[in-house]
Motif scaffolding. Structure first.
Motif, PDB file in Angstrom:
ATOM      1  N   GLN A   5      65.570-118.331 -11.616  1.00  0.00           N
ATOM      2  CA  GLN A   5      65.093-117.250 -11.316  1.00  0.00           C
ATOM      3  C   GLN A   5      65.998-116.352 -10.734  1.00  0.00           C
ATOM      4  O   GLN A   5      66.675-116.710  -9.811  1.00  0.00           O
ATOM      5  CB  GLN A   5      63.723-117.125 -10.418  1.00  0.00           C
ATOM      6  N   THR A   6      65.929-114.939 -10.796  1.00  0.00           N
ATOM      7  CA  THR A   6      66.945-114.074 -10.144  1.00  0.00           C
ATOM      8  C   THR A   6      66.360-112.689 -10.071  1.00  0.00           C
ATOM      9  O   THR A   6      65.681-112.300 -10.978  1.00  0.00           O
ATOM     10  CB  THR A   6      68.020-113.704 -11.270  1.00  0.00           C
ATOM     11  N   PRO A   7      66.473-112.187  -8.944  1.00  0.00           N
ATOM     12  CA  PRO A   7      66.298-110.707  -8.499  1.00  0.00           C
ATOM     13  C   PRO A   7      66.706-109.842  -9.768  1.00  0.00           C
ATOM     14  O   PRO A   7      67.858-109.721 -10.083  1.00  0.00           O
ATOM     15  CB  PRO A   7      66.638-110.465  -7.154  1.00  0.00           C
ATOM     16  N   ILE A   8      66.057-108.924 -10.075  1.00  0.00           N
ATOM     17  CA  ILE A   8      66.508-107.972 -10.990  1.00  0.00           C
ATOM     18  C   ILE A   8      67.769-107.031 -10.508  1.00  0.00           C
ATOM     19  O   ILE A   8      68.562-106.657 -11.118  1.00  0.00           O
ATOM     20  CB  ILE A   8      65.451-106.898 -11.335  1.00  0.00           C
ATOM     21  N   SER A   9      67.747-106.828  -9.111  1.00  0.00           N
ATOM     22  CA  SER A   9      68.770-105.942  -8.492  1.00  0.00           C
ATOM     23  C   SER A   9      70.208-106.748  -8.741  1.00  0.00           C
ATOM     24  O   SER A   9      71.060-105.972  -8.609  1.00  0.00           O
ATOM     25  CB  SER A   9      68.393-105.858  -6.998  1.00  0.00           C
ATOM     26  N   ARG A  10      70.112-108.021  -9.100  1.00  0.00           N
ATOM     27  CA  ARG A  10      71.507-108.616  -9.074  1.00  0.00           C
ATOM     28  C   ARG A  10      72.015-108.530 -10.515  1.00  0.00           C
ATOM     29  O   ARG A  10      73.303-108.872 -10.673  1.00  0.00           O
ATOM     30  CB  ARG A  10      71.309-110.143  -8.932  1.00  0.00           C
ATOM     31  N   LYS A  40      59.835-107.923  -9.693  1.00  0.00           N
ATOM     32  CA  LYS A  40      61.104-107.685  -9.464  1.00  0.00           C
ATOM     33  C   LYS A  40      62.014-109.177  -9.665  1.00  0.00           C
ATOM     34  O   LYS A  40      63.355-108.979  -9.178  1.00  0.00           O
ATOM     35  CB  LYS A  40      61.467-107.356  -7.735  1.00  0.00           C
ATOM     36  N   ILE A  41      61.636-110.044 -10.412  1.00  0.00           N
ATOM     37  CA  ILE A  41      62.176-111.222 -10.531  1.00  0.00           C
ATOM     38  C   ILE A  41      62.406-111.534 -12.054  1.00  0.00           C
ATOM     39  O   ILE A  41      61.390-111.282 -12.726  1.00  0.00           O
ATOM     40  CB  ILE A  41      61.158-112.400 -10.135  1.00  0.00           C
ATOM     41  N   GLN A  43      62.688-114.620 -14.673  1.00  0.00           N
ATOM     42  CA  GLN A  43      62.415-115.730 -14.784  1.00  0.00           C
ATOM     43  C   GLN A  43      63.023-116.555 -16.028  1.00  0.00           C
ATOM     44  O   GLN A  43      62.921-115.663 -16.965  1.00  0.00           O
ATOM     45  CB  GLN A  43      60.951-116.382 -14.905  1.00  0.00           C
ATOM     46  N   PRO A  64      56.924-116.673  -9.810  1.00  0.00           N
ATOM     47  CA  PRO A  64      58.346-117.016  -9.433  1.00  0.00           C
ATOM     48  C   PRO A  64      58.202-117.854  -7.940  1.00  0.00           C
ATOM     49  O   PRO A  64      57.002-117.258  -7.494  1.00  0.00           O
ATOM     50  CB  PRO A  64      58.659-115.415  -8.912  1.00  0.00           C
ATOM     51  N   SER A  67      61.257-117.068  -2.317  1.00  0.00           N
ATOM     52  CA  SER A  67      62.950-117.156  -2.002  1.00  0.00           C
ATOM     53  C   SER A  67      63.287-118.010  -1.340  1.00  0.00           C
ATOM     54  O   SER A  67      64.374-118.700  -1.211  1.00  0.00           O
ATOM     55  CB  SER A  67      63.423-115.667  -1.752  1.00  0.00           C
ATOM     56  N   ARG A  75      70.164-122.427  -5.959  1.00  0.00           N
ATOM     57  CA  ARG A  75      70.442-121.156  -6.638  1.00  0.00           C
ATOM     58  C   ARG A  75      70.764-121.467  -8.047  1.00  0.00           C
ATOM     59  O   ARG A  75      70.746-120.540  -8.618  1.00  0.00           O
ATOM     60  CB  ARG A  75      72.044-120.823  -5.931  1.00  0.00           C
TER      61      ARG A  75
END
Length: 202
Positions: A5-10, A40-41, A43, A64, A67, A75
């Motif tokens: 899973q990754t935050p959309i902001s990244r 905001k995640i 998957q 999700p 964190s 990670r």
């Protein structure tokens, strides 16, 4: 099955190409890879060769992960497999040291399996009786605790500090309990129940 899973902001500009309807979608042109936007995640699930694509359904009710659970060593993708009627968290590596067999015996009582890969590497797999978010969080925290204890025991072995199985068992359980203290599972459980009830009335 591999999960990440990754935050959309990244994702920067790539985020605008994602479909944000909460459903699973193929991830670009990668075969067996799917993504879903949850808040905001993002998957992502990778179904590996030899695995049925229907396994994606296991992640339908998989929110999700907190964190805090994924910090310090998680990670990258989480690797899950199915063995008989059990699930396993696979792929963690720790350093082998003289006397690691005692660690293996103590860890086995907690459902942790160690195998020697050669050189100075041990591979760890952790048994999960059930497939649900709470069990997966417990397993990830156990994996963190195990890595911490294994690293300390490797240092102790080099310095000639002896340990017995019962002592190692105590270290593992204490480290796991300390990891669990940072996560409020009851709060997460209540939040999931509220979300499920909300869906019923949407």
């Amino acid at each position: 099955m591999r999960y990440q899973q990754t935050p959309i902001s990244r994702l920067s500009k790539a985020a605008k190409f994602l479909v944000s309807d909460g459903n699973w979608h193929p991830f670009m042109e990668e075969a067996g890879v799917f993504y879903r936007v949850q808040g905001k995640i993002v998957q992502r699930v990778r179904i590996e060769g030899g695995e049925a694509e229907s396994l994606l359904q296991l992640f339908d009710n998989f929110p999700p992960l907190p964190s805090r659970v994924l910090k310090e060593g998680f990670r990258e993708e989480l690797h899950f497999t199915i063995e008989d009627d059990h699930y396993l968290l696979n792929g963690m590596l720790v350093r082998a040291y003289v006397g690691w067999d005692l660690l293996a015996m103590a860890a086995a009582d907690l459902g942790v399996r160690l195998s020697f890969l050669g050189g100075n590497s041990l591979q760890c797999a952790i048994l999960m009786e059930e497939w649900n978010t709470e069990q997966i969080i417990r397993t990830l925290l156990l994996a963190k605790a195990f890595s911490q204890v294994a690293a300390q025991l490797a240092v102790d072995a080099r310095e000639g500090v002896p340990h017995i199985k019962s002592e190692i068992s105590g270290l593992l359980r204490t480290a796991h309990e300390m990891q669990m203290e940072h996560i409020d599972l009851e709060k997460l459980r209540t939040k999931r129940q509220a979300q499920s009830q909300g869906k019923l009335f949407d």
